[in-house]
Design an enzyme around this catalytic site. Structure first.
Site, PDB file in Angstrom:
ATOM      1  N   THR A   1       0.847  -1.197   0.000  1.00  0.00           N
ATOM      2  CA  THR A   1       0.000   0.000   0.000  1.00  0.00           C
ATOM      3  C   THR A   1       0.880   1.244   0.000  1.00  0.00           C
ATOM      4  OG1 THR A   1      -1.737  -1.139   1.232  1.00  0.00           O
ATOM      5  CG2 THR A   1      -1.758   1.249   1.334  1.00  0.00           C
TER       6      THR A   1
ATOM      7  N   ASP B   1       6.346  -3.962  -1.750  1.00  0.00           N
ATOM      8  CA  ASP B   1       5.778  -2.911  -0.906  1.00  0.00           C
ATOM      9  C   ASP B   1       6.822  -1.829  -0.677  1.00  0.00           C
ATOM     10  OD1 ASP B   1       3.935  -1.543   0.609  1.00  0.00           O
ATOM     11  OD2 ASP B   1       3.761  -3.050   2.192  1.00  0.00           O
TER      12      ASP B   1
ATOM     13  N   GLY C   1       3.623   1.712   7.769  1.00  0.00           N
ATOM     14  CA  GLY C   1       2.337   2.007   8.381  1.00  0.00           C
ATOM     15  C   GLY C   1       1.885   3.435   8.217  1.00  0.00           C
TER      16      GLY C   1
ATOM     17  N   GLU D   1      -0.333  -5.526   5.788  1.00  0.00           N
ATOM     18  CA  GLU D   1       0.970  -5.615   5.108  1.00  0.00           C
ATOM     19  C   GLU D   1       1.826  -6.703   5.741  1.00  0.00           C
ATOM     20  OE1 GLU D   1       1.365  -0.976   3.607  1.00  0.00           O
ATOM     21  OE2 GLU D   1       2.310  -1.582   5.490  1.00  0.00           O
TER      22      GLU D   1
ATOM     23  N   LYS E   1      14.041   7.519   2.126  1.00  0.00           N
ATOM     24  CA  LYS E   1      13.587   6.540   3.124  1.00  0.00           C
ATOM     25  C   LYS E   1      14.746   5.771   3.769  1.00  0.00           C
ATOM     26  CE  LYS E   1       9.280   7.467   2.041  1.00  0.00           C
ATOM     27  NZ  LYS E   1       9.378   8.166   0.775  1.00  0.00           N
TER      28      LYS E   1
END
Length: 234
Positions: free
Chosen positions: A34, A87, A101, A109, A127
């Site tokens: 997601t 992901d 999250g 997930e 990230k």
């Protein structure tokens, strides 16, 4: 003519989304996460959707996007094992441990990641961190336990707040609430994940150490950097 060098965050997300197609076998069912980077992957996959049988989705939002592209979505209980799980991450460290999250889908997930033989994390270079904790740590909780769990994080030096949407607590796809925790430096992610998961009322903590990444496709202005994680940690 040479292609323009990707520089914006959106361009880097699109770059790693396309690169993840190389990790998909033909005629398989895959797991899909997601978030905005995953959306880039889904849009790229839609151009080659005949390669896969379908996907197990980690959220209602991803399910809707997959179906809009004509990609079949399977319930997790219909599938014994997935070839790969694709992901993103809110943070990823040099051992493949992640914080996830930000999109409030961490529980599903983690469930889909546990079904997959391989976890491929797609992320832009913002990230990448040396120590997890700069991004607020999401924790999905049963609402009646929220205040006690907030106090437990305070005892560790963290500040936890209930995530709001339109002035009210956000409700996850599972009907629960999210706490976002700041002020933590998570130096031992596997131990931290196990500890918080044991607190009564915690559904899932957004540290992915026991379901860490096998591979990270990191988008940089120089192109996609492929990082493989070896050694114990799963």
């Amino acid at each position: 003519m040479t292609a323009a060098t990707p520089t914006t965050q959106d361009e880097l997300k699109a770059l790693v989304g396309r690169a993840a197609l190389d990790y998909i076998g033909h005629g398989r069912i895959i797991g899909i996460g997601t978030g905005s980077t995953v959306n880039c992957f889904i849009d790229a996959l839609a151009q080659q959707r005949e390669r896969i049988i379908g996907a197990v989705s980690s959220s209602e939002a991803t399910t809707q996007r997959l179906r809009a592209h004509g990609i079949r979505v399977f319930d997790a209980n219909e599938v014994e094992e997935l070839e790969v799980y694709i992901d993103g991450a809110d943070e990823i460290d040099p051992r493949g441990f992640m914080i996830k999250g930000g999109g409030a889908a961490l529980t599903r997930e983690k469930i889909v990641a546990a079904q997959a033989r391989r976890f491929v994390c797609i992320a832009d270079q913002s990230k990448w961190v040396e120590v997890l904790g700069r991004f607020p740590l999401p924790v999905e909780v049963i609402p009646m336990a929220a205040q006690r769990i907030i106090r437990q994080f305070a005892a560790l030096g963290g500040t936890a707040r209930v995530r709001l949407r339109d002035g009210a607590p956000l409700v996850t796809d599972n009907g629960q609430h999210i706490l976002d925790v700041t002020g933590l430096a998570i130096t031992d992610p596997p131990a931290f994940e196990s500890m918080v998961n044991d607190w009564p009322g915690v559904v899932t903590v957004g540290v992915f150490a026991h379901q860490r990444a096998h591979v990270c496709l990191l988008g940089t202005p120089e192109g996609v950097r492929t990082i493989t994680f070896d050694g114990p940690g799963r």
